[in-house]
Design a protein around this motif. Structure first.
Motif, PDB file in Angstrom:
ATOM      1  N   THR A   1       7.735  25.945 -53.515  1.00  0.00           N
ATOM      2  CA  THR A   1       7.812  24.791 -54.025  1.00  0.00           C
ATOM      3  C   THR A   1       9.259  24.323 -53.744  1.00  0.00           C
ATOM      4  OG1 THR A   1       8.742  25.963 -56.198  1.00  0.00           O
ATOM      5  CG2 THR A   1       6.516  25.255 -56.058  1.00  0.00           C
ATOM      6  N   LYS A   2       9.318  22.810 -53.888  1.00  0.00           N
ATOM      7  CA  LYS A   2      10.620  22.061 -53.407  1.00  0.00           C
ATOM      8  C   LYS A   2      11.721  22.707 -54.407  1.00  0.00           C
ATOM      9  CE  LYS A   2      13.034  17.639 -53.133  1.00  0.00           C
ATOM     10  NZ  LYS A   2      12.775  16.163 -53.221  1.00  0.00           N
ATOM     11  N   MET A   3      11.640  23.048 -55.603  1.00  0.00           N
ATOM     12  CA  MET A   3      12.573  23.529 -56.480  1.00  0.00           C
ATOM     13  C   MET A   3      12.321  24.895 -56.726  1.00  0.00           C
ATOM     14  SD  MET A   3      14.635  20.950 -57.308  1.00  0.00           S
ATOM     15  CE  MET A   3      15.631  21.564 -58.643  1.00  0.00           C
TER      16      MET A   3
ATOM     17  N   ARG B   1      10.770  26.709 -60.069  1.00  0.00           N
ATOM     18  CA  ARG B   1       9.175  26.462 -60.275  1.00  0.00           C
ATOM     19  C   ARG B   1       8.699  27.647 -59.487  1.00  0.00           C
ATOM     20  NH1 ARG B   1       8.209  20.156 -59.350  1.00  0.00           N
ATOM     21  NH2 ARG B   1       9.138  19.290 -61.126  1.00  0.00           N
ATOM     22  N   TYR B   2       8.866  28.013 -58.300  1.00  0.00           N
ATOM     23  CA  TYR B   2       8.354  29.124 -57.700  1.00  0.00           C
ATOM     24  C   TYR B   2       8.643  30.521 -58.504  1.00  0.00           C
ATOM     25  CZ  TYR B   2       5.900  31.216 -53.604  1.00  0.00           C
ATOM     26  OH  TYR B   2       4.833  31.865 -52.652  1.00  0.00           O
ATOM     27  N   GLU B   3       9.924  30.655 -58.887  1.00  0.00           N
ATOM     28  CA  GLU B   3      10.384  31.813 -59.782  1.00  0.00           C
ATOM     29  C   GLU B   3       9.593  31.879 -60.921  1.00  0.00           C
ATOM     30  OE1 GLU B   3      14.321  31.394 -60.054  1.00  0.00           O
ATOM     31  OE2 GLU B   3      14.874  31.680 -57.845  1.00  0.00           O
ATOM     32  N   TRP B   4       9.095  30.874 -61.659  1.00  0.00           N
ATOM     33  CA  TRP B   4       8.284  30.846 -62.780  1.00  0.00           C
ATOM     34  C   TRP B   4       6.956  31.332 -62.495  1.00  0.00           C
ATOM     35  CZ3 TRP B   4       3.768  28.254 -64.134  1.00  0.00           C
ATOM     36  CH2 TRP B   4       3.412  28.092 -65.426  1.00  0.00           C
ATOM     37  N   PHE B   5       6.529  30.815 -61.547  1.00  0.00           N
ATOM     38  CA  PHE B   5       5.061  31.396 -61.147  1.00  0.00           C
ATOM     39  C   PHE B   5       5.289  32.834 -60.713  1.00  0.00           C
ATOM     40  CE2 PHE B   5       3.781  32.790 -56.685  1.00  0.00           C
ATOM     41  CZ  PHE B   5       2.466  33.209 -57.036  1.00  0.00           C
ATOM     42  N   LEU B   6       6.240  33.463 -60.224  1.00  0.00           N
ATOM     43  CA  LEU B   6       6.318  34.740 -59.617  1.00  0.00           C
ATOM     44  C   LEU B   6       6.412  35.697 -61.176  1.00  0.00           C
ATOM     45  CD1 LEU B   6       8.917  34.798 -56.818  1.00  0.00           C
ATOM     46  CD2 LEU B   6       6.413  35.277 -56.583  1.00  0.00           C
ATOM     47  N   GLU B   7       7.262  35.225 -62.126  1.00  0.00           N
ATOM     48  CA  GLU B   7       7.327  35.835 -63.270  1.00  0.00           C
ATOM     49  C   GLU B   7       6.063  35.899 -64.101  1.00  0.00           C
ATOM     50  OE1 GLU B   7      10.800  35.341 -66.442  1.00  0.00           O
ATOM     51  OE2 GLU B   7       9.339  33.764 -66.994  1.00  0.00           O
ATOM     52  N   LYS B   8       5.352  34.652 -64.502  1.00  0.00           N
ATOM     53  CA  LYS B   8       4.182  34.529 -65.110  1.00  0.00           C
ATOM     54  C   LYS B   8       2.978  35.321 -64.298  1.00  0.00           C
ATOM     55  CE  LYS B   8       6.459  32.539 -67.802  1.00  0.00           C
ATOM     56  NZ  LYS B   8       6.999  33.284 -68.815  1.00  0.00           N
ATOM     57  N   ALA B   9       2.440  35.368 -62.983  1.00  0.00           N
ATOM     58  CA  ALA B   9       1.947  36.121 -62.230  1.00  0.00           C
ATOM     59  C   ALA B   9       1.993  37.474 -62.367  1.00  0.00           C
ATOM     60  CB  ALA B   9       1.825  35.599 -60.793  1.00  0.00           C
ATOM     61  N   THR B  10       3.095  38.198 -62.252  1.00  0.00           N
ATOM     62  CA  THR B  10       3.245  39.661 -62.541  1.00  0.00           C
ATOM     63  C   THR B  10       3.157  39.929 -63.999  1.00  0.00           C
ATOM     64  OG1 THR B  10       5.150  39.382 -60.911  1.00  0.00           O
ATOM     65  CG2 THR B  10       5.214  41.308 -62.491  1.00  0.00           C
ATOM     66  N   GLU B  11       3.369  39.095 -64.894  1.00  0.00           N
ATOM     67  CA  GLU B  11       3.013  39.368 -66.429  1.00  0.00           C
ATOM     68  C   GLU B  11       1.392  39.464 -66.427  1.00  0.00           C
ATOM     69  OE1 GLU B  11       4.793  36.661 -68.977  1.00  0.00           O
ATOM     70  OE2 GLU B  11       7.109  37.055 -68.383  1.00  0.00           O
ATOM     71  N   ILE B  12       0.806  38.542 -65.803  1.00  0.00           N
ATOM     72  CA  ILE B  12      -0.517  38.711 -65.974  1.00  0.00           C
ATOM     73  C   ILE B  12      -1.299  39.548 -65.432  1.00  0.00           C
ATOM     74  CG2 ILE B  12      -2.626  37.221 -65.676  1.00  0.00           C
ATOM     75  CD1 ILE B  12      -1.128  34.637 -65.899  1.00  0.00           C
ATOM     76  N   GLY B  13      -0.920  40.070 -64.105  1.00  0.00           N
ATOM     77  CA  GLY B  13      -1.136  41.252 -63.409  1.00  0.00           C
ATOM     78  C   GLY B  13      -1.726  40.901 -62.204  1.00  0.00           C
TER      79      GLY B  13
END
Length: 234
Positions: free
Chosen positions: A84-86, A89-101
């Motif tokens: 992502t440009k910011m 936002r990509y870090e948020w995705f990495l965090e949530k995807a890791t939490e989900i599995g």
């Protein structure tokens, strides 16, 4: 339970020494002391129960009391997501995807990508932190960035999907997913995949899919796709 992470702890040893940075965090910040119990994973599915024997802020040493190995998921979810440009936002995705599995992540550089250069050092720390916070014992694999064109040339087992916003015939991801099956999903940048990229994916046998009736940001689409796969496998 609080979970610590070290890739070097293993089941063949009876004791383990944390590195200087983690030792300082354990002793100075968390104020742990001798005989306190720490739970540690190596990111490979092992959960170690340890007891502090030397409460040093430069060389915290623990005795391995016991360990157990968690069962590996019966599916492998690989998300290839455009940066992502910011970065936040990509870090948020990495965090949530890791939490989900999630099991594997690859940043893909696309024609419409506004960010072409990606440094993964901070991304790795985000994934490690999210694994510990969510008490997972498997650390997702974070690959180095690769161009979209090179990525789709690779051979992946299981189901392969590309989620895009073009007004063409697409299937619903949730209706296409199979349980206990490996899955690779392509998620494009803010400007979406180019028509050429979509065709390259179709030529490589990726199935075009929709993630719903609304247009989603890149990071939101990636999290929705991740949850859909994990939910299908529950």
């Amino acid at each position: 339970m609080q979970l610590f992470y070290s890739p070097t702890i293993n089941s063949t040893e009876t004791s383990f020494v944390f590195d200087k940075e983690e030792s300082k965090h354990i002793i100075k910040v968390l104020r742990k002391k001798e005989n306190d119990i720490l739970h540690v994973t190596n990111g490979l599915g092992f959960l170690f129960t340890t007891k502090i024997k030397l409460a040093s802020d430069s060389k915290c040493t623990v005795e391995i009391v016991s360990f157990e190995q968690q069962e590996q998921p019966k599916f492998n979810l690989h998300l290839a997501v455009a940066p992502t440009k910011m970065n936040e936002r990509y870090e948020w995705f990495l965090e949530k995807a890791t939490e989900i599995g999630i099991q594997e992540i690859t940043p893909i550089i696309c024609e419409h990508s506004e960010r072409k250069i990606v440094k993964t050092d901070r991304f790795i720390k985000i994934v490690e932190s999210a694994m510990k916070q969510s008490l997972h014992c498997f650390l997702p694999k974070l690959n180095e960035p690769i161009s979209f064109k090179e990525f789709v040339k690779k051979d992946f087992s299981g189901q392969k999907f590309i989620a895009h916003c073009e007004e063409t015939n697409k299937k619903s991801l949730k209706n296409e997913l199979k349980s206990n099956a490996d899955c690779t999903i392509l998620i494009g940048p803010e400007g979406d995949f180019s028509v050429k990229e979509i065709q390259l994916a179709l030529d490589a046998n990726y199935i075009p899919v929709s993630l719903g009736s609304t247009r989603l940001r890149t990071e939101t689409a990636a999290v929705v796709a991740c949850h859909s796969v994990v939910f299908t496998n529950e």
